[in-house]
Design a protein around this motif. Structure first.
Motif, PDB file in Angstrom:
ATOM      1  N   GLN A   6     -28.748  -2.622 -14.606  1.00 39.04           N
ATOM      2  CA  GLN A   6     -28.376  -3.593 -13.603  1.00 39.04           C
ATOM      3  C   GLN A   6     -26.996  -4.461 -13.945  1.00 39.04           C
ATOM      4  OE1 GLN A   6     -31.368  -6.195 -12.109  1.00 39.04           O
ATOM      5  NE2 GLN A   6     -29.977  -7.366 -10.687  1.00 39.04           N
ATOM      6  N   PRO A   7     -26.308  -4.791 -13.305  1.00 37.99           N
ATOM      7  CA  PRO A   7     -25.021  -5.406 -13.630  1.00 37.99           C
ATOM      8  C   PRO A   7     -25.399  -6.899 -14.167  1.00 37.99           C
ATOM      9  CG  PRO A   7     -24.509  -4.428 -11.539  1.00 37.99           C
ATOM     10  CD  PRO A   7     -25.872  -4.242 -11.744  1.00 37.99           C
ATOM     11  N   LEU A   8     -24.569  -7.465 -14.947  1.00 41.27           N
ATOM     12  CA  LEU A   8     -24.846  -8.792 -15.512  1.00 41.27           C
ATOM     13  C   LEU A   8     -24.887  -9.825 -14.190  1.00 41.27           C
ATOM     14  CD1 LEU A   8     -22.608  -8.915 -18.635  1.00 41.27           C
ATOM     15  CD2 LEU A   8     -24.935  -8.503 -18.734  1.00 41.27           C
ATOM     16  N   GLY A   9     -24.190  -9.627 -13.149  1.00 41.62           N
ATOM     17  CA  GLY A   9     -24.201 -10.407 -12.282  1.00 41.62           C
ATOM     18  C   GLY A   9     -23.947 -11.764 -12.536  1.00 41.62           C
ATOM     19  N   ASP A  10     -24.155 -12.798 -11.840  1.00 44.71           N
ATOM     20  CA  ASP A  10     -23.718 -14.397 -12.153  1.00 44.71           C
ATOM     21  C   ASP A  10     -24.574 -14.783 -13.072  1.00 44.71           C
ATOM     22  OD1 ASP A  10     -21.708 -14.111 -10.164  1.00 44.71           O
ATOM     23  OD2 ASP A  10     -23.004 -14.867  -8.403  1.00 44.71           O
ATOM     24  N   GLN A  12     -18.673 -14.497 -19.701  1.00 50.04           N
ATOM     25  CA  GLN A  12     -18.745 -13.437 -19.012  1.00 50.04           C
ATOM     26  C   GLN A  12     -17.547 -12.933 -18.390  1.00 50.04           C
ATOM     27  OE1 GLN A  12     -20.642 -14.576 -15.221  1.00 50.04           O
ATOM     28  NE2 GLN A  12     -20.950 -12.518 -14.405  1.00 50.04           N
ATOM     29  N   ALA A  13     -16.445 -13.662 -18.392  1.00 48.86           N
ATOM     30  CA  ALA A  13     -15.088 -13.029 -18.159  1.00 48.86           C
ATOM     31  C   ALA A  13     -14.801 -12.322 -19.412  1.00 48.86           C
ATOM     32  CB  ALA A  13     -14.130 -14.180 -18.097  1.00 48.86           C
ATOM     33  N   LEU A  14     -15.077 -12.519 -20.483  1.00 41.24           N
ATOM     34  CA  LEU A  14     -14.554 -11.762 -21.686  1.00 41.24           C
ATOM     35  C   LEU A  14     -15.281 -10.457 -21.609  1.00 41.24           C
ATOM     36  CD1 LEU A  14     -13.158 -11.771 -24.284  1.00 41.24           C
ATOM     37  CD2 LEU A  14     -15.265 -12.446 -25.342  1.00 41.24           C
ATOM     38  N   LEU A  15     -16.699 -10.259 -21.392  1.00 39.03           N
ATOM     39  CA  LEU A  15     -17.483  -8.959 -21.128  1.00 39.03           C
ATOM     40  C   LEU A  15     -16.791  -8.339 -20.336  1.00 39.03           C
ATOM     41  CD1 LEU A  15     -20.973 -10.631 -21.900  1.00 39.03           C
ATOM     42  CD2 LEU A  15     -19.715  -9.275 -23.422  1.00 39.03           C
ATOM     43  N   VAL A  16     -16.643  -8.938 -19.084  1.00 45.03           N
ATOM     44  CA  VAL A  16     -16.217  -8.044 -17.869  1.00 45.03           C
ATOM     45  C   VAL A  16     -14.783  -7.375 -18.183  1.00 45.03           C
ATOM     46  CG1 VAL A  16     -15.335  -7.916 -15.551  1.00 45.03           C
ATOM     47  CG2 VAL A  16     -17.596  -9.075 -16.176  1.00 45.03           C
ATOM     48  N   THR A  42     -20.458  -4.487 -18.504  1.00 42.59           N
ATOM     49  CA  THR A  42     -21.076  -5.024 -17.179  1.00 42.59           C
ATOM     50  C   THR A  42     -22.506  -4.908 -17.001  1.00 42.59           C
ATOM     51  OG1 THR A  42     -20.661  -2.990 -16.397  1.00 42.59           O
ATOM     52  CG2 THR A  42     -18.816  -4.568 -16.130  1.00 42.59           C
ATOM     53  N   THR A  43     -23.395  -4.347 -17.944  1.00 43.77           N
ATOM     54  CA  THR A  43     -24.659  -4.032 -17.721  1.00 43.77           C
ATOM     55  C   THR A  43     -25.446  -4.682 -19.024  1.00 43.77           C
ATOM     56  OG1 THR A  43     -24.762  -1.834 -18.747  1.00 43.77           O
ATOM     57  CG2 THR A  43     -24.452  -1.700 -16.542  1.00 43.77           C
ATOM     58  N   TRP A  44     -26.698  -5.011 -18.727  1.00 40.08           N
ATOM     59  CA  TRP A  44     -27.756  -5.572 -19.618  1.00 40.08           C
ATOM     60  C   TRP A  44     -27.637  -4.674 -20.997  1.00 40.08           C
ATOM     61  CZ3 TRP A  44     -27.970 -10.417 -19.790  1.00 40.08           C
ATOM     62  CH2 TRP A  44     -28.217 -11.311 -18.410  1.00 40.08           C
ATOM     63  N   LEU A  67     -14.842  -9.667 -30.242  1.00 42.51           N
ATOM     64  CA  LEU A  67     -14.835 -10.087 -28.759  1.00 42.51           C
ATOM     65  C   LEU A  67     -14.262 -11.518 -28.553  1.00 42.51           C
ATOM     66  CD1 LEU A  67     -17.608  -8.202 -26.870  1.00 42.51           C
ATOM     67  CD2 LEU A  67     -15.036  -7.949 -26.366  1.00 42.51           C
ATOM     68  N   ALA A  68     -14.834 -12.376 -29.400  1.00 43.33           N
ATOM     69  CA  ALA A  68     -14.850 -13.786 -29.365  1.00 43.33           C
ATOM     70  C   ALA A  68     -13.769 -14.320 -29.939  1.00 43.33           C
ATOM     71  CB  ALA A  68     -15.986 -14.563 -30.133  1.00 43.33           C
ATOM     72  N   LYS A  69     -12.974 -13.414 -30.728  1.00 43.68           N
ATOM     73  CA  LYS A  69     -11.721 -13.971 -31.507  1.00 43.68           C
ATOM     74  C   LYS A  69     -10.689 -14.054 -30.735  1.00 43.68           C
ATOM     75  CE  LYS A  69      -9.617 -12.446 -35.894  1.00 43.68           C
ATOM     76  NZ  LYS A  69      -9.617 -11.542 -36.980  1.00 43.68           N
ATOM     77  N   GLY A  70     -10.130 -15.397 -30.794  1.00 44.01           N
ATOM     78  CA  GLY A  70      -8.849 -15.530 -30.062  1.00 44.01           C
ATOM     79  C   GLY A  70      -8.904 -15.891 -28.590  1.00 44.01           C
ATOM     80  N   GLY A  71     -10.434 -16.143 -27.980  1.00 45.62           N
ATOM     81  CA  GLY A  71     -10.551 -16.587 -26.718  1.00 45.62           C
ATOM     82  C   GLY A  71     -11.506 -17.603 -26.677  1.00 45.62           C
TER      83      GLY A  71
END
Length: 134
Positions: free
Chosen positions: A5-9, A18-22, A27-29, A43-47
């Motif tokens: 299922q999509p991560l959703g809200d 969420q914005a970074l993951l998308v 987009t899924t669990w 992923l977290a580097k620089g954001g």
């Protein structure tokens, strides 16, 4: 909840993550659950997203995927100190009710606790069954 299922809200506190993951195509669990620590760090580097929140989300994803829990239930367990299926499997139903109730009281949540002994026992049995399968 469905594994793919999509991560959703996600809750507002995870909006940057969420914005970074998308943006990264996650987009899924199940996709989130499969991420390794180095992936989360990269992923977290620089954001604006933090590694800490990404690890929390990955933990929630593991509970959602492994035990078929709703996001709210997985978040409640994580923040109550029962962050893994192994920790949940080792707990008693009374421990689960006590820890989740304590968190809700600390949050000044004046609602009746949503976790009762029957629900806690069901979660524990799911976690124990999952451990036996692995």
């Amino acid at each position: 909840m469905q594994v793919d299922q999509p991560l959703g809200d996600l809750p507002q506190s995870f909006r940057d993550e969420q914005a970074l993951l998308v943006a990264a195509g996650i987009t899924t669990w199940s996709a989130l659950k499969r991420l390794e620590d180095q992936d989360l760090n990269r992923l977290a580097k620089g954001g604006l997203a933090t590694t800490r929140n990404l690890k929390r989300l990955r933990g929630m994803a593991a509970l959602v995927c492994d035990l078929d829990l709703e996001l709210a239930d997985a978040a409640l367990l994580i923040h109550s100190g029962l962050a893994t299926a192994a920790a949940l499997a080792a707990a008693t139903p009374q421990d689960v009710v006590h820890q989740t109730g304590r968190l809700q009281r600390q949050l000044n949540n004046h609602r009746q606790s949503s976790v009762d002994l029957a629900m806690a026992n069901r979660w524990i049995q799911l976690a124990r069954t999952r451990q036996l399968q692995n």
